[in-house]
Design a protein around this motif. Structure first.
Motif, PDB file in Angstrom:
ATOM      1  N   TYR A  10      58.542  30.658  38.382  1.00 29.33           N
ATOM      2  CA  TYR A  10      57.163  31.094  38.589  1.00 29.33           C
ATOM      3  C   TYR A  10      57.107  31.718  39.971  1.00 29.33           C
ATOM      4  O   TYR A  10      57.430  31.078  40.973  1.00 29.33           O
ATOM      5  N   SER A  11      56.738  33.004  40.022  1.00 28.48           N
ATOM      6  CA  SER A  11      56.645  33.721  41.295  1.00 28.48           C
ATOM      7  C   SER A  11      55.202  34.147  41.510  1.00 28.48           C
ATOM      8  O   SER A  11      54.485  34.436  40.544  1.00 28.48           O
ATOM      9  N   GLU A  65      45.708  34.728  43.811  1.00 27.13           N
ATOM     10  CA  GLU A  65      47.104  34.493  43.431  1.00 27.13           C
ATOM     11  C   GLU A  65      47.418  35.160  42.099  1.00 27.13           C
ATOM     12  O   GLU A  65      46.889  34.787  41.049  1.00 27.13           O
ATOM     13  N   LEU A  66      48.306  36.138  42.153  1.00 27.87           N
ATOM     14  CA  LEU A  66      48.815  36.800  40.960  1.00 27.87           C
ATOM     15  C   LEU A  66      50.199  36.230  40.698  1.00 27.87           C
ATOM     16  O   LEU A  66      51.122  36.420  41.485  1.00 27.87           O
ATOM     17  N   GLY A  67      50.343  35.493  39.598  1.00 23.76           N
ATOM     18  CA  GLY A  67      51.595  34.806  39.320  1.00 23.76           C
ATOM     19  C   GLY A  67      52.245  35.299  38.038  1.00 23.76           C
ATOM     20  O   GLY A  67      51.565  35.720  37.093  1.00 23.76           O
ATOM     21  N   GLY A 114      53.004  45.423  40.671  1.00 21.93           N
ATOM     22  CA  GLY A 114      54.432  45.693  40.555  1.00 21.93           C
ATOM     23  C   GLY A 114      55.254  44.845  41.498  1.00 21.93           C
ATOM     24  O   GLY A 114      56.345  44.373  41.152  1.00 21.93           O
ATOM     25  N   VAL A 115      54.734  44.635  42.708  1.00 20.00           N
ATOM     26  CA  VAL A 115      55.442  43.793  43.676  1.00 20.00           C
ATOM     27  C   VAL A 115      55.564  42.372  43.138  1.00 20.00           C
ATOM     28  O   VAL A 115      56.644  41.766  43.178  1.00 20.00           O
ATOM     29  N   ALA A 116      54.465  41.824  42.628  1.00 22.60           N
ATOM     30  CA  ALA A 116      54.486  40.441  42.134  1.00 22.60           C
ATOM     31  C   ALA A 116      55.460  40.289  40.977  1.00 22.60           C
ATOM     32  O   ALA A 116      56.211  39.303  40.897  1.00 22.60           O
ATOM     33  N   TYR A 117      55.468  41.253  40.062  1.00 20.66           N
ATOM     34  CA  TYR A 117      56.390  41.172  38.926  1.00 20.66           C
ATOM     35  C   TYR A 117      57.840  41.298  39.377  1.00 20.66           C
ATOM     36  O   TYR A 117      58.707  40.510  38.966  1.00 20.66           O
ATOM     37  N   ALA A 118      58.114  42.286  40.241  1.00 18.89           N
ATOM     38  CA  ALA A 118      59.488  42.473  40.710  1.00 18.89           C
ATOM     39  C   ALA A 118      59.989  41.232  41.443  1.00 18.89           C
ATOM     40  O   ALA A 118      61.165  40.852  41.322  1.00 18.89           O
ATOM     41  N   MET A 119      59.104  40.576  42.186  1.00 20.00           N
ATOM     42  CA  MET A 119      59.493  39.355  42.892  1.00 20.00           C
ATOM     43  C   MET A 119      59.956  38.268  41.930  1.00 20.00           C
ATOM     44  O   MET A 119      60.880  37.501  42.229  1.00 20.00           O
ATOM     45  N   SER A 120      59.337  38.197  40.758  1.00 23.97           N
ATOM     46  CA  SER A 120      59.738  37.165  39.788  1.00 23.97           C
ATOM     47  C   SER A 120      61.143  37.433  39.253  1.00 23.97           C
ATOM     48  O   SER A 120      61.940  36.497  39.093  1.00 23.97           O
TER      49      SER A 120
END
Length: 762
Positions: free
Chosen positions: A696-697, A705-707, A447-453
């Motif tokens: 790309y985040s 690395e989860l991008g 969720g953090v990785a997605y929200a960051m994008s």
């Protein structure tokens, strides 16, 4: 009363009368032998019931069997997609009567919220069900309750063992098209944005223009991302130069994917390459337009090994033909699937039923090996997808000479749940529950990785307190993920005690996360712009208590393993990977660091004050199973260091950004003024509306690395959302890693890679 009379009375009191059926059913219900057909999040919660925290042994169901002929209860734990359907039906048919079925979770029961092209809308399309467990995923307590309900059914069952149950004649009619709504092409404004040519001044941009001045269609920088578009005819030469030219040195290919623009552009598709230079810490997105009437492009497999599966996925999802690819066939969907699911004109829920499971190419190759070795044939073994050593959804088909693996192929897609297509059909904040079900072992980090994008698309920074909460819970999630990885890997090797030592602190971490959001495994705590709510008052105290207790569990695991002769014999030198090969395959995370490469997003591209925290990046020397174990053990300790510092410096303040494009207004304002009321209504009705753009985040998740590659067309839904899962690039090397080793080595290696099917197959 005489002694003889007393003895006679005792003998009579030792007897009771009942019916034969009642006695048999009493024995059956008190000794259920479950076959755990686990695929996804629910399987992990079922694993928790076996631990001492819940102890399913109290309910007579602890004799878990992975052989259908030894089981009488089929427990279907998680999503069943169309590719897995024939496997489930085969397992069920092999079970002897009487047999029962428990359907655990919304996904197994009705497809859950996956109204998608590859997901079965309930297992009762193909097999009958006795007990349904609601929830997504259900808690371990709900599993125990279902066992009690089944015992009650068994107790009242009057049939004989050879009789067929009436319920087996009543199955649900399959729902072939589960589409909710269709998708459309991009607005012209998005096409104009993507075609815009800017004068970019960065070092990579300048070097690129110097070297390939005649091959630049467009060049653009947005939110710090450099994107260059080049013609198809020169793409192969440019890709080779980008890897081998020291001025660029893009040794790592992070991802290959595609985007469909329908008829809004002359070239319908873009093939998109994301690259990373470890020597100069630069990133680059290279895009190649491909026409819809001839969607072909040359393969990059001979440049980067990492391109192998990614190109197969682009073929599977978009129909892009990669000329020269050594094995271009479907990878996520089954071989009978009709159409290309991520094309914009493909209905999101249109399914193609799967009738059978195919042999892999290794079977044909084995015939040639046999001829060269002077043998009539090589033995072919099929391991998985429903094999305990393959963790439920991975399939390994091997050609063996005795116990030695001569050749191998892996197959995935048995948990493909159509994450990217579902993301395109939902509003931005509705995507968050789907991200939880990628790597469900550490859902918070997804969720953090997605929200960051999305936040990157807006160009905003969330409040410091929200950043630190994300860091603390992400690092706790990393610890839980590593503990389960180590515990299950050691169970695969026969060292079951480690499972109990790893699961206990994992449960305590889940209790902490649950106190923040009410969810254990899939948490949905992250919000775009922050987190859902502030942490509870006792959060810091409970976290500090965990910082004191977790090291003891880790130390105990270490005492049992680090210098254990048997463990070292099973792990040292097994499936060793060189640093060069790991980079070429696209490894990231612990598997890459075990090979001696110190790449960690938290150190190389720090955010959320990671550059202010003191912690080390552990690396290995040989890249074998033993080094992967050591790296994860040390990463647990480093995560504890980070958490301790974050707790000491946890700032006060809001946990959600005060940007009315993103965050709901306060309730008091909604009830007292028209502006906040309208703002609330618009956000709920229309969702957030990021600007048109392309980003790309990336985030250092538990496996690497989860991008997220995100394209926004300015509407309330992502136009394209691509997930770059670390597992995908690690697991594609597995069949190459195990060649020349033994079957037992393959089992040890798989557990050490920590492949999580939800992240692998999306």
């Amino acid at each position: 009363m005489s002694v003889a009379e007393v003895e006679t009375k005792r003998e009579h009191e030792s007897f009771f009368t009942t019916t034969y059926a009642s006695l048999v059913n009493w024995a059956r219900k008190s000794s259920l032998w479950p076959y755990p057909f686990g695929t996804a999040c629910c399987a992990i919660e079922f694993m928790a019931t076996v631990s001492s925290h819940y102890d399913i042994a109290r309910f007579g169901s602890e004799v878990v069997r992975f052989s259908p002929k030894q089981s009488d209860v089929l427990m279907v734990l998680g999503t069943i997609n169309d590719k897995m359907g024939p496997v489930l039906k085969q397992i069920y048919d092999q079970m002897a009567e009487p047999k029962w079925v428990i359907s655990m979770g919304a996904c197994a029961t009705c497809g859950g919220f996956y109204r998608a092209y590859h997901v079965m809308q309930g297992i009762d399309e193909i097999i009958p069900v006795d007990v349904y467990i609601p929830g997504c995923p259900p808690t371990p307590e709900a599993v125990l309750d279902a066992v009690i309900k089944l015992q009650q059914q068994v107790q009242s069952d009057s049939r004989l063992s050879y009789e067929r149950h009436p319920r087996q004649t009543h199955l649900k009619t399959p729902e072939i098209d589960a589409t909710v709504h269709n998708l459309a092409g991009p607005p012209r404004s998005l096409v104009r944005f993507l075609d815009e040519n800017q004068d970019v001044q960065g070092p990579i941009a300048q070097a690129f223009k110097q070297k390939f001045s005649n091959d630049v269609i467009s060049m653009r920088e947005f939110r710090g991302d450099l994107s260059i578009t080049v013609p198809r005819e020169s793409a192969k030469q440019i890709l080779r130069s980008l890897k081998n030219d020291p001025e660029f040195d893009f040794k790592m290919l992070l991802d290959v994917t595609a985007v469909d623009y329908l008829s809004e552009r002359a070239a319908r598709y873009d093939v998109v390459y994301h690259m990373l230079s470890l020597s100069n810490k630069h990133r680059l997105r290279l895009k190649v337009p491909v026409p819809g009437d001839n969607p072909t492009i040359e393969t990059a497999v001979d440049i980067w090994k990492a391109a192998d599966w990614a190109e197969r996925e682009a073929y599977d999802m978009f129909g892009i033909q990669f000329k020269g690819h050594p094995d271009l066939r479907r990878i996520l969907t089954h071989s009978q699937f009709v159409g290309y699911a991520l094309r914009k004109d493909f209905p999101p829920g249109l399914r193609t039923p799967c009738k059978e499971t195919d042999d892999l190419p290794v079977v044909e190759r084995a015939k040639r090996y046999a001829e060269s070795m002077g043998l009539a044939y090589l033995q072919i073994l099929n391991v998985g997808p429903q094999h305990s050593a393959m963790h439920g959804t991975f399939r390994l088909q091997v050609a063996v000479d005795g116990e030695k693996i001569i050749d191998a192929d892996t197959e995935i897609g048995y948990l493909h749940r159509c994450f990217e297509k579902m993301s395109e059909t939902h509003m931005y904040w509705q995507v968050i529950p789907y991200t939880d079900r990628l790597n469900y072992m550490s859902a918070m980090m997804n969720g953090v990785a997605y929200a960051m994008s999305v936040e990157k698309m807006f160009g905003v920074e969330i409040p410091k307190r929200a950043q630190y909460i994300r860091v603390i819970l992400s690092e706790f999630s990393r610890i839980a993920d590593h503990l389960v990885c180590i515990g299950t890997n050691l169970v695969d090797l026969g060292a079951i005690s480690n499972f109990w030592y790893g699961f206990r602190p994992r449960e305590e971490i889940y209790d902490l996360i649950e106190s923040c959001c009410g969810g254990r495994l899939t948490v949905s705590y992250v919000r775009i712009g922050g987190v859902a709510d502030d942490i509870p008052a006792d959060f810091v105290a409970r976290s500090r208590k965990l910082l004191e207790t977790i090291p003891k569990y880790v130390d105990d695991i270490e005492k049992m393993n680090r210098h254990n002769k048997i463990f070292k014999m099973r792990t040292e030198g097994i499936t060793a990977v060189s640093a060069e090969d790991a980079i070429d395959w696209g490894f990231t995370g612990p598997t890459l660091r075990a090979c001696g490469v110190p790449y960690d997003v938290r150190k190389w591209f720090p955010n959320y004050d990671y550059d202010q925290f003191e912690f080390d990046v552990p690396i290995g020397e040989r890249g074998d199973v033993y080094d992967r174990y050591l790296v994860r053990i040390e990463e647990i300790r480093q995560s504890l260091r980070i958490i301790r510092q974050a707790l000491e410096n946890l700032p006060e303040g809001p946990v959600q950004i005060e940007d009315r494009r993103i965050s709901l207004p306060p309730k008091k304002g909604v009830y007292s003024n028209i502006e906040d009321l309208m703002n609330h209504f618009e956000l709920i009705q229309d969702g957030i509306l990021p600007p048109i753009g392309e980003v790309y985040s990336y985030w250092e998740a538990a496996n690497g690395e989860l991008g997220f590659y995100l394209i926004s067309d300015g509407s309330k839904r992502p136009y394209r959302l691509r997930c770059r899962g670390a597992c995908f690039y690690v697991f594609q090397a597995f069949s190459h890693m195990v060649k020349g080793g033994y079957l037992s080595d393959a089992v040890a290696a798989l557990g050490s890679l920590n492949i999580v099917a939800g992240e692998l197959e999306k």
